[in-house]
Write an enzyme that holds these catalytic residues in place. Structure first.
Site: not given
Ligand code: EPZ
Length: 453
Positions: A117, A141, A331
């Site tokens: 991702r 995912d 995480d």
């Molecule tokens: C990052 O994911 C990390 N991945 C994740 O780690 C981590 O769990 C997450 O941040 C939260 O800390 C990487 O850095 C590669 P978010 P990210 O955007 O950026 C919603 C691991 O195991 N959302 O903060 O994808 C989303 O669905 C991984 O290392 C929207 O709805 O996380 C989620 O519920 C897993 N719309 C929440 O926000 C958007 O446009 C947080 O997602 C963006 C996000």
């Protein structure tokens, strides 16, 4: 007629399993429970930072060098994303060298984005540098729906024209301009993409309710070294004054706080004694606090020197609530579940970031854990011992949580699909073994493919 078909005809009534060694194999970790983990491990750079630092290299023509980089599968995939955009990427030891051309490509294809991702983080830099970009939509995912709406809404406020066609996000902008953007949730990915777009935009951008993770502070530090003007890193308001150009730099990746936390929980779950070096305990305050409440002795060393966790008795049950940083990291949820599964008493674990992060608890139940989930709560009643069984990793952290639970299970636990773990944990088996764990990586026929005639 393919070789498989020929062998099926040959095998007739025999199960296809006989032919599988040639066609479908799965890698698994075989864990023998009962060992206390004792010793010292050293943590490398953060997966969730280095992948974005690699994307940030696209913002400046020339040579970027990232040190303290982890040797993990995701770095290999991101290197391939950058190569397909015209960069040269070499990895030696813990250093990644990226040579970015004057005009990098503008398309990140589905084949790579679906595997990781974080490839989506080329969206901001390429739009800022090239004025156009096509990125495959990553989709969701095992941990939940993973929208892109905050990324897209923020870029539109900066003047981008964005459409979704045939599974691609297509963005165009002659030159992005500054804007005030409010994030409904402090999304890590959206903050990073908008940040990397704003550093080359005309004017000033304000991102409100921005993510505050140490990985955000790390990318702000690198962008500032490249010549960007960023204020408020680590706070919920980021202000970015756009500049006309940036220069490539050498940057050291921040330690991986999730890998660090994993070893801390491993010590507690196995009633062991583990010292974690080259880690920053202040990035894990809440998690280490929870371990102290569970009865662990946590000894902190200096900044970036690490700490020691020792658990002499059975852990006490603790309630955990995941939140964006500085809250308890989502995480590390599987580690909290694994601890609760062997703790003394009932624990309530609450997940506030992803909507399907408890999916893996079905596998925990296979190990004899007493876990009941309801929406974003899980109630876990601890047991002295779990019981070894074959389970399957559904994502990186769940995979490691299952290995940790297997360490406190009677008999043997086999965790399949360990490629997930390879994505985020460098030298996992070697480090586990150095702490005394009985664990091995084995390849076996994948019997989920078995078809009996
Ligand atoms: C990052 O994911 C990390 N991945 C994740 O780690 C981590 O769990 C997450 O941040 C939260 O800390 C990487 O850095 C590669 P978010 P990210 O955007 O950026 C919603 C691991 O195991 N959302 O903060 O994808 C989303 O669905 C991984 O290392 C929207 O709805 O996380 C989620 O519920 C897993 N719309 C929440 O926000 C958007 O446009 C947080 O997602 C963006 C996000």
């Amino acid at each position: 007629m393919t070789a498989l078909a020929a062998s099926v005809v040959l095998c007739g009534r025999l199960s296809v399993r006989a032919c599988l060694p040639y066609y479908c194999a799965v890698e698994l970790f075989r864990v023998t429970g009962g060992t206390r983990l004792v010793g010292e491990v050293t943590v490398g750079g953060a997966k969730n930072s280095v992948l974005k630092l690699m994307a940030a290299a696209l913002l400046a023509e020339g040579r970027t060098v990232l040190t303290n980089a982890p040797r993990i599968l995701d770095v290999t995939i991101m290197s391939e994303v950058l190569r397909r955009l015209g960069c040269t990427v070499t990895i030696e030891g813990d250093a990644i060298t990226i040579d970015t051309p004057a005009e990098p490509g503008t398309e990140a294809d589905y084949d790579l984005v679906r595997r990781m991702r974080a490839s989506i983080n080329v969206l901001g830099p390429l739009l800022a540098r090239r004025g156009e970009v096509r990125v495959a939509h990553p989709g969701g995912d095992a941990i939940g729906s993973r929208g892109l709406d905050y990324h897209i809404a923020g870029l539109k406020r900066m003047g981008a024209d964005i459409t979704s066609e045939h599974g691609f996000v297509i963005a165009r902008a002659e030159r992005l301009h500054g804007a005030t953007i409010w994030l409904d949730f402090p999304s890590v990915g959206a903050t990073e993409n908008l940040l990397m777009a704003a550093v080359l935009a005309k004017g000033t951008t304000v991102i409100d309710n921005a993510a505050r993770e140490p990985e955000i502070v790390d990318i702000c530090a690198m962008l500032t070294e490249m010549g960007a003007r960023i204020y408020g890193a680590g706070t919920s308001t980021l202000e970015i004054e756009g500049v006309d150009a940036l220069s490539p730099v050498t940057h050291r990746t921040v330690p991986d706080r999730i890998v660090t936390g994993t070893w801390a929980f491993a010590a507690a779950i196995t009633r062991g004694d583990v010292t974690v070096r080259n880690s920053e305990p202040s990035h894990l305050e809440i998690a280490l606090d929870e371990l102290t409440t569970a009865g662990a002795d946590v000894e902190l060393f200096g900044p970036c020197e690490g700490f020691r966790v020792r658990m002499d008795d059975r852990p006490r049950a603790v309630d955990v609530v995941t939140l964006p940083y500085p809250g308890y990291a989502t995480d590390l949820l599987p580690m909290a579940i694994a601890l609760a599964a062997v703790a003394d008493g009932p624990s309530m674990i609450t997940e506030n970031v992803f909507d399907a992060r408890f999916m893996f608890t079905n596998e925990m139940v296979r190990l004899g854990a007493d876990v009941r989930t309801d929406g974003h709560h899980a109630v876990v009643r601890g047991k002295e011992w779990l019981s070894g069984a074959p389970v399957r990793a559904t994502d990186i952290r769940a995979g490691v949580g299952l290995v940790m639970a297997g360490l406190r299970a009677e008999g043997v636990t086999e965790v399949a699909d360990v490629f997930h773990i390879d994505r985020g944990y460098p030298g996992f088996i070697e480090q586990m073994r150095s702490l005394g764990a009985e664990i091995e990586r084995v390849t076996v026929p994948d019997d989920t493919m078995a078809l009996d005639f």
